[in-house]
Design a protein around this motif. Sequence first.
Motif, PDB file in Angstrom:
ATOM      1  N   SER A  13      14.364  21.395  12.010  1.00 53.63           N
ATOM      2  CA  SER A  13      15.147  20.244  12.449  1.00 53.63           C
ATOM      3  C   SER A  13      14.834  19.012  11.602  1.00 53.63           C
ATOM      4  O   SER A  13      13.690  18.531  11.577  1.00 53.63           O
ATOM      5  CB  SER A  13      14.857  19.949  13.924  1.00 53.63           C
ATOM      6  N   ASN A  14      15.837  18.483  10.937  1.00 52.90           N
ATOM      7  CA  ASN A  14      15.676  17.242  10.192  1.00 52.90           C
ATOM      8  C   ASN A  14      15.421  16.072  11.135  1.00 52.90           C
ATOM      9  O   ASN A  14      14.591  15.198  10.864  1.00 52.90           O
ATOM     10  CB  ASN A  14      16.922  16.949   9.357  1.00 52.90           C
ATOM     11  N   ILE A  15      16.138  16.070  12.241  1.00 54.55           N
ATOM     12  CA  ILE A  15      16.015  14.974  13.208  1.00 54.55           C
ATOM     13  C   ILE A  15      14.600  14.924  13.775  1.00 54.55           C
ATOM     14  O   ILE A  15      13.961  13.863  13.831  1.00 54.55           O
ATOM     15  CB  ILE A  15      17.047  15.148  14.342  1.00 54.55           C
ATOM     16  N   GLY A  16      14.104  16.093  14.194  1.00 50.01           N
ATOM     17  CA  GLY A  16      12.746  16.132  14.729  1.00 50.01           C
ATOM     18  C   GLY A  16      11.704  15.739  13.699  1.00 50.01           C
ATOM     19  O   GLY A  16      10.723  15.055  14.008  1.00 50.01           O
ATOM     20  N   SER A  17      11.906  16.144  12.440  1.00 51.32           N
ATOM     21  CA  SER A  17      10.962  15.793  11.382  1.00 51.32           C
ATOM     22  C   SER A  17      10.929  14.292  11.147  1.00 51.32           C
ATOM     23  O   SER A  17       9.858  13.704  10.940  1.00 51.32           O
ATOM     24  CB  SER A  17      11.338  16.516  10.088  1.00 51.32           C
ATOM     25  N   VAL A  18      12.092  13.654  11.153  1.00 52.43           N
ATOM     26  CA  VAL A  18      12.153  12.211  10.977  1.00 52.43           C
ATOM     27  C   VAL A  18      11.400  11.494  12.091  1.00 52.43           C
ATOM     28  O   VAL A  18      10.610  10.564  11.842  1.00 52.43           O
ATOM     29  CB  VAL A  18      13.613  11.726  10.931  1.00 52.43           C
ATOM     30  N   LYS A  19      11.598  11.951  13.313  1.00 50.03           N
ATOM     31  CA  LYS A  19      10.957  11.265  14.441  1.00 50.03           C
ATOM     32  C   LYS A  19       9.441  11.480  14.439  1.00 50.03           C
ATOM     33  O   LYS A  19       8.689  10.606  14.893  1.00 50.03           O
ATOM     34  CB  LYS A  19      11.576  11.741  15.748  1.00 50.03           C
ATOM     35  N   MET A  20       8.979  12.597  13.900  1.00 57.35           N
ATOM     36  CA  MET A  20       7.540  12.793  13.737  1.00 57.35           C
ATOM     37  C   MET A  20       6.991  11.824  12.695  1.00 57.35           C
ATOM     38  O   MET A  20       5.924  11.227  12.884  1.00 57.35           O
ATOM     39  CB  MET A  20       7.254  14.241  13.341  1.00 57.35           C
ATOM     40  N   ALA A  21       7.707  11.645  11.581  1.00 57.56           N
ATOM     41  CA  ALA A  21       7.265  10.734  10.526  1.00 57.56           C
ATOM     42  C   ALA A  21       7.256   9.284  11.014  1.00 57.56           C
ATOM     43  O   ALA A  21       6.403   8.485  10.601  1.00 57.56           O
ATOM     44  CB  ALA A  21       8.162  10.866   9.308  1.00 57.56           C
ATOM     45  N   MET A  22       8.191   8.954  11.893  1.00 58.82           N
ATOM     46  CA  MET A  22       8.281   7.592  12.409  1.00 58.82           C
ATOM     47  C   MET A  22       7.052   7.210  13.235  1.00 58.82           C
ATOM     48  O   MET A  22       6.764   6.027  13.419  1.00 58.82           O
ATOM     49  CB  MET A  22       9.549   7.431  13.239  1.00 58.82           C
ATOM     50  N   GLU A  23       6.330   8.201  13.729  1.00 63.70           N
ATOM     51  CA  GLU A  23       5.111   7.927  14.479  1.00 63.70           C
ATOM     52  C   GLU A  23       4.006   7.349  13.583  1.00 63.70           C
ATOM     53  O   GLU A  23       3.065   6.745  14.057  1.00 63.70           O
ATOM     54  CB  GLU A  23       4.601   9.206  15.143  1.00 63.70           C
ATOM     55  N   LEU A  24       4.137   7.565  12.242  1.00 66.53           N
ATOM     56  CA  LEU A  24       3.103   7.113  11.312  1.00 66.53           C
ATOM     57  C   LEU A  24       3.558   5.948  10.439  1.00 66.53           C
ATOM     58  O   LEU A  24       2.800   5.031  10.166  1.00 66.53           O
ATOM     59  CB  LEU A  24       2.655   8.271  10.408  1.00 66.53           C
ATOM     60  N   GLY A  25       4.803   6.000   9.944  1.00 66.73           N
ATOM     61  CA  GLY A  25       5.317   4.924   9.126  1.00 66.73           C
ATOM     62  C   GLY A  25       5.224   5.208   7.629  1.00 66.73           C
ATOM     63  O   GLY A  25       4.524   6.122   7.188  1.00 66.73           O
ATOM     64  N   PRO A  26       5.926   4.417   6.803  1.00 70.21           N
ATOM     65  CA  PRO A  26       5.997   4.639   5.353  1.00 70.21           C
ATOM     66  C   PRO A  26       4.649   4.557   4.643  1.00 70.21           C
ATOM     67  O   PRO A  26       4.367   5.349   3.739  1.00 70.21           O
ATOM     68  CB  PRO A  26       6.930   3.525   4.873  1.00 70.21           C
ATOM     69  N   THR A  27       3.803   3.612   5.023  1.00 65.91           N
ATOM     70  CA  THR A  27       2.526   3.435   4.325  1.00 65.91           C
ATOM     71  C   THR A  27       1.634   4.658   4.477  1.00 65.91           C
ATOM     72  O   THR A  27       1.051   5.148   3.495  1.00 65.91           O
ATOM     73  CB  THR A  27       1.793   2.187   4.854  1.00 65.91           C
ATOM     74  N   ALA A  28       1.524   5.171   5.689  1.00 66.45           N
ATOM     75  CA  ALA A  28       0.695   6.358   5.928  1.00 66.45           C
ATOM     76  C   ALA A  28       1.271   7.576   5.215  1.00 66.45           C
ATOM     77  O   ALA A  28       0.522   8.418   4.698  1.00 66.45           O
ATOM     78  CB  ALA A  28       0.585   6.620   7.433  1.00 66.45           C
ATOM     79  N   GLN A  29       2.594   7.669   5.175  1.00 65.89           N
ATOM     80  CA  GLN A  29       3.231   8.800   4.501  1.00 65.89           C
ATOM     81  C   GLN A  29       2.937   8.772   3.004  1.00 65.89           C
ATOM     82  O   GLN A  29       2.583   9.796   2.398  1.00 65.89           O
ATOM     83  CB  GLN A  29       4.740   8.787   4.740  1.00 65.89           C
ATOM     84  N   LYS A  30       3.073   7.601   2.390  1.00 62.95           N
ATOM     85  CA  LYS A  30       2.807   7.486   0.958  1.00 62.95           C
ATOM     86  C   LYS A  30       1.352   7.815   0.655  1.00 62.95           C
ATOM     87  O   LYS A  30       1.041   8.505  -0.333  1.00 62.95           O
ATOM     88  CB  LYS A  30       3.138   6.078   0.475  1.00 62.95           C
ATOM     89  N   GLU A  31       0.449   7.343   1.506  1.00 61.14           N
ATOM     90  CA  GLU A  31      -0.971   7.627   1.305  1.00 61.14           C
ATOM     91  C   GLU A  31      -1.240   9.128   1.383  1.00 61.14           C
ATOM     92  O   GLU A  31      -2.007   9.677   0.571  1.00 61.14           O
ATOM     93  CB  GLU A  31      -1.801   6.893   2.356  1.00 61.14           C
ATOM     94  N   PHE A  32      -0.607   9.816   2.324  1.00 64.37           N
ATOM     95  CA  PHE A  32      -0.821  11.257   2.471  1.00 64.37           C
ATOM     96  C   PHE A  32      -0.243  12.013   1.279  1.00 64.37           C
ATOM     97  O   PHE A  32      -0.859  12.963   0.768  1.00 64.37           O
ATOM     98  CB  PHE A  32      -0.193  11.755   3.773  1.00 64.37           C
ATOM     99  N   MET A  33       0.923  11.607   0.802  1.00 65.69           N
ATOM    100  CA  MET A  33       1.524  12.259  -0.363  1.00 65.69           C
ATOM    101  C   MET A  33       0.656  12.054  -1.609  1.00 65.69           C
ATOM    102  O   MET A  33       0.559  12.939  -2.456  1.00 65.69           O
ATOM    103  CB  MET A  33       2.938  11.719  -0.605  1.00 65.69           C
TER     104      MET A  33
END
Length: 603
Positions: free
Chosen positions: A354-374
């Motif tokens: 699910s794209n929708i579910g994946s987006v909502k999981m990412a929203m729990e962390l935010g762009p900064t945390a995502q970039k750091e993890f990548m």
Amino acid sequence: MTDVNYSLTGFDLAGGDRHNPAGRAEPRIRVNARAAGALAMGKARLLVLMSAFTLGFGAVGLKLVDATVSFGSKEPGAAQAVARTAPTSRADIVDRNGVLLATSLRTASLYADPLLILDAAEAAQQIATVLPDLDVRQLTADLSSDKRFIWIKRNLTPRQENDVFRLGIPGIGFRNEERRVYPQGALAAHVVGFSGVDNNGLMGIEQAFDSRLKDSGEPLRLSVDVRLQHVLRKELAATVQEFSAIGAAGMVMDVKTGEILAMVSVPDFDPHAPPAPQQEQDTDPRFNRNTLGVYEMGSTFKIFNTAMALESGRVRMNDMFDATRPIRIGRFTISDFHPENKWMDVADVFKHSSNIGSVKMAMELGPTAQKEFMGKLGFLKPASLELPERGWPMVPNPWREVNMMTISFGHGMSVSPAHLLTAVGGVVNGGIMHPATLLKRDKPADIPGTRIISEKTSDQMRRLMRLVVTEGTATKADAPGYIVGGKTGTADKVKGRSYAGNARISSFAGAFPMTDPRYAIYVMVDEPKGTKKTYGYATGGWVAAPTIGAIVSQIGPLLGVKPQDATRPEVMQALAIRPIVPPAHGAQVAAVPASLQTGGDGD
């Protein structure tokens, strides 16, 4: 004046010649001393004169030989250096089991001194009878020049050398050189690469380790296994043909060491006669899709999005996410390929991709945390691999909320398959990512590694990835006995500044056996076309997943992986999303239900 008496040999001065029984006296010879001195001096002068002639003619002869061999040059010393300098040897390249991938053989190269050619046109015609691939007009022009040294053809075969020699053309000769030979042909072309006529590495391992191969006589041992290369190349070629794709790529990695055991990119090429680079990389046989190509990876990225969310502690396996309606942000709408239109927990989001579910999981962390993890996964720089052909990832700048959303399901960021497989290895092996390598690791204790997630998160991800194969979009990736797990992916290709509606990347990233993963595997098919057999679909579940199943079934035994019964209670318990309640005494254990979707119709 003093007289000197000399007796002739064979005379007996006392009693006569032994051959003269009568004993008659023979006359003695009296020689004047001055005449004897003159005779001795004449002999000495004759010897000196003869020596002078011998030295003179010898010097002329040596000069002629030197001229014939080196041909002189308008640039002092240039031709002599070419003719007399022996080529530098290159060490062999072998696979992890010692199978020869590249070696050097002595060959002869044909050259000429145009000023010694009597008839350039005739000589060119004669040479062309033995070497028909030469351009006669160009050769005639070269042989008519005022140069003192030209190459006619490098690296002749023994038969060609003999046939040219028999022509007996004055002014041409041979020079011993070395030719690089690749016994496996195109099998590992993108890994090994090739070298030029002057023995300089021009691509792949040949280029990356050019100095090492020249300076050391020891073979360079790679991590690849030619047996696995054969299987991977055969199955990728079959998939390209079945789905009329323009190309494909695949890799197998040891997740405990980071060693690449197989790497294939098709179309490939013969390293003995590599083609010229093409402007269009998608159809260039020299283009290595595994390391140089960077792509939006589609739903395979959900492996990292889910691992990130679980590792953060802000998302738990039983948390629910509303996937009943699309997400709208600005002028963009994010929806699911096959909408479930319901609330989903993490397992459902992953299983149904699910794209929708994946987006909502990412929203729990935010762009900064995502970039750091990548960045921790190595996605913000070229992959760590011993090849010069490595592509730079394409990442958003600035990294905004909309980028965070699209990256959560594999769009808006491009990485290479080498990036992806290395990170998958770290996700499934207990959480430690080992840098990928094409060299065999001799000391396992010294293997570098970086912890990217905890052992608990790694265990959860193994269970989720197995669920996708048993009940989700990748049922056709299953290989009985080898407990495959992974994630499918389908992404539209970016061409120019927009997405191409009729061109996609279909892929699968996974590992086996998921009870204790040892090998990660990746397959990508470039622009596949749906078939009647797949009901027109060309998604990862229909294209890449079956290829994975076929590959694992063949390489599992070669790798010594012991088959397991997936229905055994301990196997089911190790991979269950939720604890399995032990059955009552005497009851039979039911197998994990398989998906009712025969092909995996989503990503």
